[in-house]
Design a protein around this motif. Structure first.
Motif, PDB file in Angstrom:
ATOM      1  N   LYS A   1       0.859  -1.179   0.000  1.00  0.00           N
ATOM      2  CA  LYS A   1       0.000   0.000   0.000  1.00  0.00           C
ATOM      3  C   LYS A   1       0.898   1.233   0.000  1.00  0.00           C
ATOM      4  O   LYS A   1       1.783   1.367   0.836  1.00  0.00           O
ATOM      5  CB  LYS A   1      -0.914  -0.004   1.230  1.00  0.00           C
ATOM      6  N   HIS A   2       0.672   2.124  -0.974  1.00  0.00           N
ATOM      7  CA  HIS A   2       1.494   3.323  -1.100  1.00  0.00           C
ATOM      8  C   HIS A   2       0.686   4.573  -0.760  1.00  0.00           C
ATOM      9  O   HIS A   2      -0.536   4.569  -0.842  1.00  0.00           O
ATOM     10  CB  HIS A   2       2.025   3.456  -2.531  1.00  0.00           C
ATOM     11  N   GLU A   3       1.367   5.617  -0.414  1.00  0.00           N
ATOM     12  CA  GLU A   3       0.736   6.904  -0.125  1.00  0.00           C
ATOM     13  C   GLU A   3       0.671   7.776  -1.370  1.00  0.00           C
ATOM     14  O   GLU A   3       0.420   8.961  -1.288  1.00  0.00           O
ATOM     15  CB  GLU A   3       1.502   7.629   0.989  1.00  0.00           C
TER      16      GLU A   3
END
Length: 130
Positions: free
Chosen positions: A67-69
């Motif tokens: 999961k990336h920002e």
């Protein structure tokens, strides 16, 4: 260097995006999909790596297992030269559905017909009429 290939990173939508894109452009196809298996880094069945082509232009994509920002940004976009008004109208309308129009389809000093949109996956597309 032999070739530069766009590489798109999705979070669980890679296959849906590829199917959508190949449905919009002639001579387009998904050429290879490698999926995560049980107990591998990503969700089982999601896209570990895939290749597809849009009118001969090769693309790569994945479903990130992390999961990336961040996500896609309009500062990088796919630039498409359409051959007919019917094509630019149809493709722009489909890409804009559930996306965000950044520049409406119209006449501009640099193009007799041009539009810029981000699709429902966040990928940015600039379309111009040849």
């Amino acid at each position: 260097m032999s070739k530069v290939t766009p590489f798109l990173m999705f979070e669980g939508q890679a296959e849906e995006a590829m199917n959508f894109y190949v449905s919009l452009f002639d001579d387009s196809e998904i050429t290879k999909i490698t999926r995560y298996g049980a107990n591998e880094g990503g969700a089982e069945g999601s896209v570990m790596k895939a290749e597809f082509s849009l009118n001969g232009q090769r693309f790569l994509c994945i479903d990130s297992s992390v999961k990336h920002e961040f996500t896609f940004t309009p500062s990088i976009s796919m630039y498409v030269t359409c051959d007919t008004e019917e094509e630019i109208d149809r493709v722009f309308q489909k890409l804009s559905e559930d996306g965000q129009v950044l520049m409406p389809l119209g006449s501009y000093p640099f193009s007799r017909k041009f539009g810029w949109t981000s699709d429902k996956f966040g990928v940015s597309w600039q379309l111009t009429l040849a």
